[in-house]
Design an enzyme around this catalytic site. Structure first.
Site, PDB file in Angstrom:
ATOM      1  N   GLU A 174      -9.763  -3.139 -17.072  1.00 21.68           N
ATOM      2  CA  GLU A 174     -10.386  -1.814 -17.105  1.00 21.68           C
ATOM      3  C   GLU A 174      -9.745  -1.020 -18.238  1.00 21.68           C
ATOM      4  OE1 GLU A 174      -9.584   1.067 -13.951  1.00 21.68           O
ATOM      5  OE2 GLU A 174     -11.712   1.520 -13.889  1.00 21.68           O
ATOM      6  N   GLU A 222     -10.973   3.718  -3.546  1.00 19.60           N
ATOM      7  CA  GLU A 222     -12.021   3.677  -4.574  1.00 19.60           C
ATOM      8  C   GLU A 222     -11.295   3.380  -5.867  1.00 19.60           C
ATOM      9  OE1 GLU A 222     -14.255   4.136  -7.180  1.00 19.60           O
ATOM     10  OE2 GLU A 222     -14.883   6.208  -6.788  1.00 19.60           O
ATOM     11  N   CYS A 241     -14.781   5.667 -13.294  1.00 17.73           N
ATOM     12  CA  CYS A 241     -14.616   4.378 -12.615  1.00 17.73           C
ATOM     13  C   CYS A 241     -15.872   3.521 -12.754  1.00 17.73           C
ATOM     14  CB  CYS A 241     -14.235   4.576 -11.155  1.00 17.73           C
ATOM     15  SG  CYS A 241     -15.330   5.677 -10.271  1.00 17.73           S
ATOM     16  N   LYS A 250      -3.117  15.255  -2.765  1.00 22.76           N
ATOM     17  CA  LYS A 250      -2.293  15.265  -3.983  1.00 22.76           C
ATOM     18  C   LYS A 250      -3.169  14.983  -5.188  1.00 22.76           C
ATOM     19  CE  LYS A 250      -0.149  12.276  -6.487  1.00 22.76           C
ATOM     20  NZ  LYS A 250      -0.298  12.906  -7.802  1.00 22.76           N
TER      21      LYS A 250
HETATM   22  P1  NDP Z   1      -3.230   5.890 -11.070  1.00 21.83           P
HETATM   23  O1  NDP Z   1      -4.036   5.000 -10.229  1.00 21.83           O
HETATM   24  O2  NDP Z   1      -1.768   5.600 -11.182  1.00 21.83           O
HETATM   25  O3  NDP Z   1      -3.399   7.416 -10.573  1.00 21.83           O
HETATM   26  C1  NDP Z   1      -4.301   7.845  -9.597  1.00 21.83           C
HETATM   27  C2  NDP Z   1      -3.602   8.752  -8.590  1.00 21.83           C
HETATM   28  O4  NDP Z   1      -2.602   8.016  -7.894  1.00 21.83           O
HETATM   29  C3  NDP Z   1      -2.877   9.933  -9.237  1.00 21.83           C
HETATM   30  O5  NDP Z   1      -2.915  11.072  -8.392  1.00 21.83           O
HETATM   31  C4  NDP Z   1      -1.451   9.406  -9.322  1.00 21.83           C
HETATM   32  O6  NDP Z   1      -0.505  10.431  -9.414  1.00 21.83           O
HETATM   33  C5  NDP Z   1      -1.343   8.675  -7.998  1.00 21.83           C
HETATM   34  N1  NDP Z   1      -0.271   7.676  -7.945  1.00 21.83           N
HETATM   35  C6  NDP Z   1       0.330   6.994  -8.955  1.00 21.83           C
HETATM   36  N2  NDP Z   1       1.266   6.156  -8.460  1.00 21.83           N
HETATM   37  C7  NDP Z   1       1.282   6.308  -7.112  1.00 21.83           C
HETATM   38  C8  NDP Z   1       2.022   5.716  -6.051  1.00 21.83           C
HETATM   39  N3  NDP Z   1       2.955   4.788  -6.268  1.00 21.83           N
HETATM   40  N4  NDP Z   1       1.743   6.104  -4.784  1.00 21.83           N
HETATM   41  C9  NDP Z   1       0.802   7.022  -4.523  1.00 21.83           C
HETATM   42  N5  NDP Z   1       0.068   7.633  -5.500  1.00 21.83           N
HETATM   43  C10 NDP Z   1       0.300   7.268  -6.776  1.00 21.83           C
HETATM   44  O7  NDP Z   1      -3.889   5.940 -12.507  1.00 21.83           O
HETATM   45  P2  NDP Z   1      -3.241   6.274 -13.945  1.00 21.83           P
HETATM   46  O8  NDP Z   1      -3.281   7.738 -14.120  1.00 21.83           O
HETATM   47  O9  NDP Z   1      -1.906   5.627 -14.098  1.00 21.83           O
HETATM   48  O10 NDP Z   1      -4.279   5.560 -14.925  1.00 21.83           O
HETATM   49  C11 NDP Z   1      -4.110   4.187 -15.250  1.00 21.83           C
HETATM   50  C12 NDP Z   1      -5.420   3.464 -15.156  1.00 21.83           C
HETATM   51  O11 NDP Z   1      -5.954   3.565 -13.855  1.00 21.83           O
HETATM   52  C13 NDP Z   1      -6.539   4.002 -16.035  1.00 21.83           C
HETATM   53  O12 NDP Z   1      -6.437   3.525 -17.324  1.00 21.83           O
HETATM   54  C14 NDP Z   1      -7.747   3.481 -15.326  1.00 21.83           C
HETATM   55  O13 NDP Z   1      -7.958   2.152 -15.709  1.00 21.83           O
HETATM   56  C15 NDP Z   1      -7.361   3.522 -13.869  1.00 21.83           C
HETATM   57  N6  NDP Z   1      -7.901   4.707 -13.177  1.00 21.83           N
HETATM   58  C16 NDP Z   1      -8.995   4.537 -12.390  1.00 21.83           C
HETATM   59  C17 NDP Z   1      -9.565   5.621 -11.778  1.00 21.83           C
HETATM   60  C18 NDP Z   1     -10.789   5.491 -10.938  1.00 21.83           C
HETATM   61  O14 NDP Z   1     -11.495   6.470 -10.778  1.00 21.83           O
HETATM   62  N7  NDP Z   1     -11.057   4.352 -10.376  1.00 21.83           N
HETATM   63  C19 NDP Z   1      -9.042   6.982 -11.958  1.00 21.83           C
HETATM   64  C20 NDP Z   1      -7.837   7.040 -12.751  1.00 21.83           C
HETATM   65  C21 NDP Z   1      -7.319   5.925 -13.352  1.00 21.83           C
HETATM   66  P3  NDP Z   1       0.010  10.912 -10.852  1.00 21.83           P
HETATM   67  O15 NDP Z   1      -1.125  10.891 -11.802  1.00 21.83           O
HETATM   68  O16 NDP Z   1       0.486  12.268 -10.554  1.00 21.83           O
HETATM   69  O17 NDP Z   1       1.105   9.947 -11.213  1.00 21.83           O
END
Ligand code: NDP
Length: 474
Positions: free
Chosen positions: A390, A258, A292, A182
């Protein structure tokens, strides 16, 4: 690399299940980060559609012989896929640039090139990991045999959609698994093209499936699906916790996470300051800090603080923001208005706690999408919001230290431990710091990933469990 017209890019907008694009589920609009314009709509996979994808993957593993064929055949299919990705680099790069924050020049020569080479790297493990013979009693023979899981579930974030997909799919497929992935609802389309190319290269239909949708519905359904034998997630720590909980509610399975980071850049007074400034600025500007491993906390020895900050200001003062479809753009937009507001909020709270902006601190207006100025924040402590949380934006906090012990102590973050940079001319000190820092990756006198996929990546503390990349990912 040339500019391209954003409306000229063709792509499939559905799920990709069993080698076919499937249009099922309620639809939501998807916007381009560069200008905020809605450019396509996306179906949300509910639990039934996720179930259909897992069933398709389960069937494909059994029927296609993907796991049981000679492993070198599997490796050859993966190599053909990598070659095809390279051949279609411009097409894939345009799709990535259209829907994400990756400027076209970087998407084609950086992201897509690295995806192809990463898949080649993982293909090479197909016939290298057979297991081992255990050191048993002489009259026993014990073998430890490595086996594929079956169907792996993966959830990827929006910051590097193609690269993150390849980090999950490469090892899973090389080891003989099928995958249901996904992507983020914010950047959904390039991953489907990647899956279509896999089938075109001869990887059996149903081995690489994509379910589109949001986190709370699709991500949750995938995490808790009992047919998923192993789960791999990249994203925020908060969501990582939700994923782990959901997975545990329907049984026991390994979960690789991660997660977030708040990585320190530890600069000693004997460092080559120009090099340090180049590395630190490079990390802050890369994808506008939406990475990240972004090195977001500068911890600098007091005698060189002023000089280093002056050099950083000079490097950060001129950025080239613009739409991701222009070849001249090198500075990325922020993925969404929601994410930009998160940055606004953390900066606002930090200012109320006494932080002072030495550079930037506001948005760059006039582009339609959200862009943020590279920002330097002084007057912070370990309690300041921008130091603790973060940000996922181009914000660098600055703290000074007097001796090595204090520097290492400031570098240690109570929650995160993903990466760290150390800058010093003293090799002994660099290696000491490497040992002392609780970070999955420590770079000394540099700060960036290379095509050395053999190096695993992952975190200490709330930055995650398990590894992406390397032998460990396979
Ligand atoms: P999320 O962690 O929510 O999103 C990452 C993935 O998880 C996306 O595919 C998202 O789907 C999915 N997801 C969200 N909620 C759920 C759930 N309950 N169960 C399963 N999968 C889920 O990140 P955000 O987009 O909300 O970003 C918020 C913050 O997260 C950023 O500001 C940053 O700090 C951090 N982040 C860290 C990353 C990293 O590489 N370590 C990458 C992205 C964000 P969808 O987007 O479709 O909702």
């Amino acid at each position: 690399m040339s500019d391209f017209a954003p409306d000229s890019v063709a792509f499939a907008t559905g799920h990709y299940i069993g080698g076919e694009v499937v249009q099922a589920g309620e639809r939501i609009d998807v916007a381009r980060p560069s200008d905020g314009a809605a450019y396509a709509d996306l179906p949300i996979a509910d639990a039934d559609i996720v179930d259909r994808a897992v069933a398709s993957a389960t069937k494909a593993v059994a029927a296609s012989g993907w796991a049981s064929q000679p492993p070198r055949e599997r490796a050859r299919a993966l190599r053909r896929w990598a070659d095809l990705i390279e051949e279609r680099a411009v097409e894939l790069g345009r799709l990535e640039a259209l829907g994400s924050t990756r400027p076209i020049a970087q998407a084609v020569t950086g992201d897509v090139a690295s995806v192809a080479e990463g898949i080649r790297f993982f293909s090479e493990w197909a016939d290298k990991l057979g297991g081992e013979v255990a050191a048993t009693r002489h009259d026993n023979l014990g073998m430890i045999v490595s086996e594929p899981y079956g169907v792996v579930g993966a959830i990827t974030p929006w910051n590097f959609p193609l690269s993150m997909a390849s980090w999950k799919v490469g090892p899973a497929l090389a080891a003989g698994n099928a995958i249901v992935l996904k992507p983020s609802e914010l950047t959904p389309f390039s991953t489907v093209r990647l899956a279509e190319l896999a089938v075109e290269a001869g990887i059996p239909a149903g081995i690489f499936n994509v379910v589109q949708g949001n986190g709370v519905v699709t991500g949750d359904a995938l995490s808790r699906h009992p047919g998923i034998a192993k789960l791999s997630f990249t994203g925020s720590t908060r969501t990582g916790i939700a994923v782990m909980k959901a997975a545990a509610e329907t049984g026991i399975k390994p979960v690789t996470l991660e997660l977030g980071g708040k990585s320190p850049q530890l600069v000693f007074a004997d460092a080559d300051l120009d090099r340090a400034a180049a590395c630190i600025a490079g990390s802050l500007l890369a994808n506008a800090g939406q990475a990240c491993v972004a090195g977001s906390r500068l911890i600098v020895q007091r005698p060189v603080m002023e000089e280093l900050v002056a050099r950083l200001k000079a490097r950060l003062a001129t950025v080239a923001p613009g739409p991701t479809w222009k070849a001249a753009t090198s500075y990325a937009p922020i993925i969404s208005e929601t994410q930009a507001r998160r940055i606004d909020d953390i900066l606002e709270r930090s200012r109320l706690q006494g932080a002072e902006c030495l550079l930037g601190g506001t948005r760059i207006e006039g582009h339609g999408g959200a862009f943020y100025q590279p920002t330097l924040l002084a007057g912070v402590t370990a309690q300041t919001a921008a130091v603790r949380e973060e940000i996922f934006g181009p914000v660098l906090t600055i703290q000074a230290f007097d001796d090595e012990a204090e520097g290492l102590s400031l570098a240690d973050h109570p929650e995160y431990g993903l990466a760290a940079g150390v800058y010093t001319a003293d090799l002994g000190r660099g290696l000491r710091a490497m040992r002392a820092l609780k970070a999955g990756t420590v770079w000394i006198n540099r700060y960036s990933r290379t095509l050395d996929f053999i190096l695993p990546t992952g975190g200490y503390k709330s930055s995650g469990i398990g590894k992406d990349l390397g032998r460990q990912a396979v």
